[in-house]
Design a protein around this motif. Structure first.
Motif, mmCIF file in Angstrom:
data_model
loop_
_atom_site.group_PDB
_atom_site.id
_atom_site.type_symbol
_atom_site.label_atom_id
_atom_site.label_comp_id
_atom_site.label_asym_id
_atom_site.label_seq_id
_atom_site.Cartn_x
_atom_site.Cartn_y
_atom_site.Cartn_z
ATOM 1 N N LEU A 291 0.736 -1.356 0.039
ATOM 2 C CA LEU A 291 0.058 0.003 -0.005
ATOM 3 C C LEU A 291 0.930 1.103 -0.078
ATOM 4 O O LEU A 291 0.636 2.139 -0.600
ATOM 5 C CB LEU A 291 -0.970 0.012 1.288
ATOM 6 C CG LEU A 291 -2.217 -0.856 1.172
ATOM 7 C CD1 LEU A 291 -2.891 -0.842 2.335
ATOM 8 C CD2 LEU A 291 -2.992 -0.259 0.139
ATOM 9 N N ARG A 292 2.070 1.225 0.903
ATOM 10 C CA ARG A 292 2.885 2.411 0.800
ATOM 11 C C ARG A 292 3.496 2.693 -0.492
ATOM 12 O O ARG A 292 3.426 3.976 -0.981
ATOM 13 C CB ARG A 292 4.173 2.158 1.771
ATOM 14 C CG ARG A 292 4.846 3.404 1.930
ATOM 15 C CD ARG A 292 5.800 3.058 3.201
ATOM 16 N NE ARG A 292 6.693 1.927 2.794
ATOM 17 C CZ ARG A 292 8.112 2.125 1.995
ATOM 18 N NH1 ARG A 292 8.524 3.394 1.514
ATOM 19 N NH2 ARG A 292 8.807 1.000 1.962
ATOM 20 N N LEU A 293 3.719 1.437 -1.262
ATOM 21 C CA LEU A 293 4.301 1.918 -2.542
ATOM 22 C C LEU A 293 3.443 2.252 -3.497
ATOM 23 O O LEU A 293 3.731 3.221 -4.612
ATOM 24 C CB LEU A 293 4.960 0.664 -3.182
ATOM 25 C CG LEU A 293 6.413 -0.009 -2.432
ATOM 26 C CD1 LEU A 293 6.800 -1.222 -2.875
ATOM 27 C CD2 LEU A 293 7.192 1.135 -2.690
ATOM 28 N N VAL A 294 2.068 1.668 -3.481
ATOM 29 C CA VAL A 294 1.060 1.995 -4.436
ATOM 30 C C VAL A 294 0.763 3.516 -4.137
ATOM 31 O O VAL A 294 0.604 4.437 -5.036
ATOM 32 C CB VAL A 294 -0.331 1.226 -4.026
ATOM 33 C CG1 VAL A 294 -1.572 1.819 -4.634
ATOM 34 C CG2 VAL A 294 0.040 -0.194 -4.659
ATOM 35 N N PHE A 295 0.375 3.977 -2.961
ATOM 36 C CA PHE A 295 0.323 5.501 -2.425
ATOM 37 C C PHE A 295 1.100 6.337 -3.186
ATOM 38 O O PHE A 295 0.905 7.419 -3.313
ATOM 39 C CB PHE A 295 -0.056 5.494 -0.989
ATOM 40 C CG PHE A 295 -1.505 5.133 -0.620
ATOM 41 C CD1 PHE A 295 -2.499 5.030 -1.407
ATOM 42 C CD2 PHE A 295 -1.438 4.196 0.622
ATOM 43 C CE1 PHE A 295 -3.827 4.936 -0.855
ATOM 44 C CE2 PHE A 295 -2.626 3.886 0.974
ATOM 45 C CZ PHE A 295 -3.955 3.992 0.387
ATOM 46 N N GLY A 296 2.535 5.865 -2.723
ATOM 47 C CA GLY A 296 3.662 7.021 -3.273
ATOM 48 C C GLY A 296 3.774 6.678 -4.761
ATOM 49 O O GLY A 296 4.594 7.836 -5.111
#
Ligand code: ATP
Ligand code: MG
Lengths: 326, 343
Positions: free
Chosen positions: A106-111
């Motif tokens: 999720l962190r990578l997707v959001f970023g």
């Protein structure tokens, strides 16, 4: 040396919006881990969904704040179901692995993805107007109790939420429902043999703890007036877990006191060490950069001492720890 | 506590029949749910066992559990392979057999804690194949564990309360509103205290269950299972580690469960207990049911003695008991905890 300044700084940070945000993350973990024994290493994911979904809904689509908050909670429940349904029938480790992976994904997707909504590295901004328009505080310039007007509003709402959610946790955990949760933590098979639907209760605990974390995400977002993916790295969850252990797991006030103390100590040590580093004598073996690293080392030392001399945490029950010994 | 209403050898004597019905009358007020059918059949069930042939897989007049072709293998080892077995309602049935015979595995299969490779079984008419363990318990088939499973960091009283089913306060939406469940909680607590008193644990009610001794844990687990108000209670070695004085009173208690209309199935290596309280004995060896019958006849059964001793035929029952005791104490320490319930 300005000890008073360091102390006010410690109070400011210990009760600031970031502390509230971590505090709610830790309360959620307490419901999951402290009471039900579920190992969630991805609490950051629940906060990031809270902050991002709410922020993006307001900033890109102009959704009213209350609706955006409800939308974010719905997404958090969905996340808990997606993580919980396949793993909670299995051994405890599976939930740990899946949550840690989900948090990173999720962190990578959001970023990096859906830039129209999440704006990559810049993060989401421009969603605080609705929240700030509700601010009932009189206009003042400068600082009151070290907080600016906007900051004070966020902090007041944040602590109000912490108090309400703590009261709710207290009420739930003294009920038969909370007793079942603690029973599941102790022995799932025994609970099954007594006719309890262990799986159902674990899902409930995961959702409830996740939603509390999501609320922490709101407070963090409003406090910082932005949501950024890198905030929600793995350290985030581990710090929240540390706060929980520090305060005492399976105690209602454990995560609250843990979060305040953690931030206060971190902040106090930070300013003292930075001040020390400005003296030429000290600067020979510790410059300002090293000071912030040494600060973390000292916090680690404090935590180690705590675990040795008070393994149950500040509020924990020593007798419970003694039971683990045999 | 009225305990010894029933002569132990009633199965073998015709005169005992009268005693049984007389005792039945005195015990009637204790029947918790005096459904007419249950009352009528309670003692008839036991006397009816007289007519059941003494052979493995024999049909019973009123079975509460019926098992068909249940098989469980672990790799190459067949732990359980039971062709047909019926457990009579309203009586105390003992399940005996040497170590590793498959008794615990059989318990796990019946109660949904383990899944068989083949076979079907029913409880009280309801097929149980594929039913989750907690649903089996709710149907009224409650088991205890050979290696006790107390909830360590909960108090003894909390452990007991956990056994009560249908608690309103166990639902999330009702939990935060004590008004909805306080009255029920009080009743549950009263019932828990009554049971704790009978099991001599009342002085321990506020202690963590994890601080109890091994024998006390056995007692707590048994008392907790009774909180569920089961129709059939399945005890896996209830007397292991319980001191002789308490054992006597527990035997009385198990008998009184039967008098209340409950069915009891227990695994035990203690032959005194088997002889004293069981109405029927089922013998397992190497996963199979090899013999069935009343305790008096089973103790002299050649196949049973063979199963325990190998082929040394000229041993009498006291020798058999001694061997069983020795086997029991030796091998038990080696049981691995994780074997109890495979995942
Ligand atoms: N999870 C498992 N994995 C592999 N083998 C198992 C497992 N559980 C049981 N077994 C094997 O199945 C056989 C039956 O074991 P079980 O525990 O049912 O015996 P038991 O009759 O209860 O013995 P005891 O009187 O010693 O308790 C044993 O040979 C045991 O080694
Ligand atoms: Mg066994």
């Amino acid at each position: 040396m300005d000890i008073i300044g360091a102390l006010t700084g410690a109070l400011h940070d210990g009760f600031g919006y970031l502390a509230v945000s971590f505090c709610l993350a830790a309360i959620g973990l307490n419901i999951q881990f402290g009471y039900a024994g579920l190992v969630n290493f991805g609490q950051a994911a629940f906060l990031s969904v809270g902050g991002y979904v709410m922020g993006a809904a307001i900033a890109t689509s102009g959704v009213p704040t209350v609706l955006a908050i409800l939308l974010a909670i719905a997404f958090t429940v969905a996340l808990a179901l997606i993580l919980g349904i396949p793993t909670l029938r299995l051994r405890a480790d599976y939930l740990a692995i899946v949550t840690i992976a989900a948090a990173e994904i999720l962190r990578l997707v959001f970023g990096t993805s859906f830039r129209t909504y999440f704006h990559g590295k810049d993060g989401v901004t421009g969603f605080t107007a609705g929240f700030r328009s509700l601010n009932p505080l009189p206009n003042y310039d400068g600082f009151f109790l070290t907080y600016s007007r906007e900051e004070l509003w966020t902090v007041m709402v944040g602590w109000g939420l912490v108090i309400m959610i703590s009261l709710l946790t207290w009420a739930l955990m003294r009920s038969p429902w909370g007793r079942v949760l603690r029973g599941i933590r102790e022995d799932e098979d025994a609970m099954r043999s007594l006719g309890k639907n262990v799986y159902g209760y674990k899902i409930q605990a995961l959702i409830l703890g996740g939603v509390v974390g999501c609320v922490g995400g709101f407070v963090g977002a409003f406090g910082a007036a932005s949501v950024q993916a890198d905030t929600f790295n793995l350290d985030f969850t581990f710090i929240a877990l540390t706060m929980l252990i520090l305060g005492g797991a399976a105690r209602v006030l454990g995560p609250v006191v843990g979060a305040v103390m953690f931030w206060a100590i971190l902040s106090f040590l930070g300013s003292v060490l930075t001040q020390l580093a400005s003296y030429p004598v000290v600067a020979q073996f510790m410059n300002a950069d090293q000071a912030s690293t040494i600060r973390l080392m000292l916090v680690g030392l404090v935590l180690m001492l705590l675990m040795i001399y008070r393994p149950q945490g500040i509020f924990g029950d020593r007798r419970e720890i003694a039971l683990d010994a045999h | 506590m009225p305990t010894d209403n029933f002569p132990n050898d009633h199965l073998s004597s015709g005169a005992a029949r009268k005693d049984v019905s007389a005792a039945g009358d005195t015990s009637q007020p204790r029947v918790p749910d005096p459904g007419a059918g249950e009352n009528k059949s309670m003692h008839e069930c036991r006397t009816a066992l007289q007519l059941v042939p003494h052979e493995a897989g024999a049909a019973k007049p009123d079975p509460i559990v019926v098992v068909n072709g249940i098989r469980r293998t672990f790799g190459g080892l067949t732990a359980v392979d039971v062709e047909h077995l019926e457990i009579q309602r309203g009586v105390i049935t003992a399940l005996i057999g040497p170590n590793g015979a498959g008794k615990t595995t059989f318990f796990n299969l019946l109660t949904g804690f383990d899944q068989p490779d083949a076979g079907s079984w029913s409880f009280d008419g309801a097929p149980l194949k594929g039913k989750a363990a907690y649903k089996v318990a709710r149907l009224g088939m409650v088991r205890t564990f050979q290696l006790t499973r107390v909830l360590s960091k909960l108090t003894v009283l909390e452990n007991m309360r956990m056994g009560a089913t249908g608690q309103r306060g166990e639902r999330l939406w009702a939990a935060a509103l004590p008004a909805l469940w306080r009255a029920q909680e009080r009743d549950i607590t009263d019932r828990a205290r009554d049971l704790l008193k009978r099991f001599k644990l009342d002085a321990k009610e506020a202690d963590f269950a994890g601080s109890l001794s091994g024998g006390q844990r056995k007692l707590l687990e048994m008392a907790r299972a009774l909180m569920v108000e089961p129709k059939l209670v399945m005890l896996d070695e209830p007397m292991a580690g319980v001191n002789p004085a308490l054992k006597q009173s527990l035997l009385g208690h198990v008998k009184s469960l039967r008098d209340q209309g409950m069915s009891v199935l227990f695994v035990e290596h203690d032959m005194d207990m088997v002889r004293e309280i069981s109405d029927w004995v089922v013998v397992m060896a190497q996963g199979k049911v090899i013999a069935e019958g009343p305790p008096t006849s089973i103790m002299s059964d050649e196949r049973v003695i063979d199963a325990y001793l190998g082929a040394r035929h000229d041993t009498d029952i006291s020798e058999l008991e001694r061997v069983i005791q020795v086997e029991h104490t030796h091998d038990h320490a080696e049981q691995r905890a994780d074997r109890e319930v495979p995942r």
